[in-house]
Design a protein around this motif. Structure first.
Motif, PDB file in Angstrom:
ATOM      1  N   UNK A 305     -55.449  59.606 -21.519  1.00 47.33           N
ATOM      2  CA  UNK A 305     -55.758  60.495 -20.399  1.00 47.33           C
ATOM      3  C   UNK A 305     -55.378  59.888 -19.060  1.00 47.33           C
ATOM      4  N   UNK A 306     -55.456  58.564 -18.944  1.00 47.46           N
ATOM      5  CA  UNK A 306     -55.138  57.955 -17.655  1.00 47.46           C
ATOM      6  C   UNK A 306     -53.653  57.983 -17.344  1.00 47.46           C
ATOM      7  N   UNK A 307     -52.823  58.394 -18.324  1.00 39.12           N
ATOM      8  CA  UNK A 307     -51.391  58.524 -18.086  1.00 39.12           C
ATOM      9  C   UNK A 307     -50.983  59.963 -17.813  1.00 39.12           C
ATOM     10  N   UNK A 308     -51.868  60.876 -18.006  1.00 37.12           N
ATOM     11  CA  UNK A 308     -51.544  62.290 -17.854  1.00 37.12           C
ATOM     12  C   UNK A 308     -51.642  62.695 -16.388  1.00 37.12           C
ATOM     13  N   UNK A 309     -50.547  63.206 -15.869  1.00 35.64           N
ATOM     14  CA  UNK A 309     -50.535  63.715 -14.499  1.00 35.64           C
ATOM     15  C   UNK A 309     -50.990  65.170 -14.478  1.00 35.64           C
ATOM     16  N   UNK A 310     -50.492  65.929 -15.440  1.00 38.00           N
ATOM     17  CA  UNK A 310     -50.819  67.355 -15.532  1.00 38.00           C
ATOM     18  C   UNK A 310     -50.548  67.815 -16.960  1.00 38.00           C
ATOM     19  N   UNK A 311     -51.285  68.815 -17.387  1.00 39.99           N
ATOM     20  CA  UNK A 311     -50.978  69.413 -18.688  1.00 39.99           C
ATOM     21  C   UNK A 311     -51.257  70.909 -18.609  1.00 39.99           C
ATOM     22  N   UNK A 312     -50.492  71.665 -19.385  1.00 39.23           N
ATOM     23  CA  UNK A 312     -50.607  73.120 -19.413  1.00 39.23           C
ATOM     24  C   UNK A 312     -50.866  73.558 -20.851  1.00 39.23           C
ATOM     25  N   UNK A 313     -51.804  74.466 -21.015  1.00 34.32           N
ATOM     26  CA  UNK A 313     -52.121  74.980 -22.347  1.00 34.32           C
ATOM     27  C   UNK A 313     -51.887  76.486 -22.381  1.00 34.32           C
TER      28      UNK A 313
END
Length: 323
Positions: A305-313
């Motif tokens: 999670x600490x590498x995720x900038x953004x995610x779309x579902x």
């Protein structure tokens, strides 16, 4: 001899009104009674134990489903935190079956009791006892088959089938019918009648009614637990196939990950799309691609999670492409 003059009417009324303070009865006014605060009825120990038992069973069945479901993806749910509410809600598929079993048990008991009460005369009580023996014998035979299959499932490589569940729930129904017969005999049989040889075995087998209820309840919970695990396996296998109901997800991370087909958008942004989100923990997202499923085995990726900038579902039925 002294003659006492009779009391006057006024004096008699005054004496009648004189009441001792110890004997005075105070009647509260209606308004005072109606305004008196009422305390809520406390929950009895039996009701509390019933609620606790139902909650424990629901948690147990939900956990069996989650364990079987995530095990299909190679995950152990004990490694991440799942709230009790999520565990209980996970077993919602089983609750409809439980409600159906309860309704069926109530209806069956009512029908059998009505038949025994109106169609069978008391002088034919021995025939009812023989019916009790017959139901017990059939339930024992079917129960031995169910137990042998359980042993095969736990120590072999077999899996529960529809036929197994049909026999298992039939056996539970027969055990319940046997209990209703025994309960009726216990209620109407006189102590002098029960000295007959026909009732000897009955008095041994049906000595404690509550023990019968406990045995039937435990057998039902055991079969439901196996059914819940089987449901988890079925849903897990479905979600690894093209007809999956898992949400589509696209991740934007700040570095390249060991996931194939990543697209570098800029120097510090990588995009990984066409993934299916299985679950998430406090620090990791778990996802896979359908086209990488081989022999019903999915390659699962852990995305920090600490590498995720953004995610779309997107929902599983959304077939549009993300620009």
């Amino acid at each position: 001899m002294e003659t006492r003059a009779p009391q006057s009417t006024d004096e008699h009324n005054r004496n009648t009104r004189t009441v001792s303070p110890q004997n005075e009865k105070i009647v509260p006014e209606e308004s005072a009674v109606s305004e008196r605060p009422t305390t809520p009825k406390a929950i009895s120990a039996t009701e509390g134990l019933l609620v606790l038992g139902v909650s424990a069973i629901a948690y147990f069945l939900g956990w069996r489903f989650l364990f079987a479901y995530y095990s299909g993806f190679g995950l152990d749910p004990s490694l991440f935190v799942v709230s009790p509410t999520e565990v209980i809600f996970a077993g919602w598929r089983i609750y409809g079956l439980i409600a159906g079993l309860i309704v069926s048990a109530v209806v069956m008991r009512s029908i059998i009791q009505g038949f025994l009460r109106h169609s069978v005369q008391k002088q034919r009580l021995k025939a009812i006892v023989r019916g009790f023996y017959l139901l017990l014998a059939i339930s024992v035979v079917i129960g031995l088959y169910v137990v042998s299959q359980l042993v095969w499932f736990f120590f072999g490589s077999g899996s529960a089938s529809f036929i197994f569940y049909a026999f298992a729930f039939t056996d539970i129904a027969l055990l319940w019918a046997t209990f209703v017969f025994g309960e009726y005999i216990h209620r109407v049989a006189r102590p002098t009648v029960t000295q007959d040889s026909v009732f000897t075995l009955y008095r041994i087998v049906f000595a404690v009614q509550k023990l019968w209820v406990v045995v039937i309840a435990l057998a039902t919970v055991l079969i439901l637990a196996l059914f819940s695990s089987g449901s988890g396996v079925v849903y897990s296998a479905r979600d690894r196939q093209p007809e999956t109901r898992l949400n589509k997800v696209t991740f934007y991370v700040d570095r390249q990950l060991s996931i194939p087909n990543g697209i570098q958008i800029s120097d510090e942004v990588w995009c990984y799309s066409d993934l299916r989100l299985v679950t998430k923990t406090d620090d990791t997202y778990f996802a896979f691609r359908l086209d990488e499923v081989i022999n019903d085995t999915a390659t699962l990726y852990g995305i920090p999670k600490d590498r995720v900038i953004e995610f779309q579902t997107r929902p599983w039925y959304d077939r549009s492409d993300i620009p």
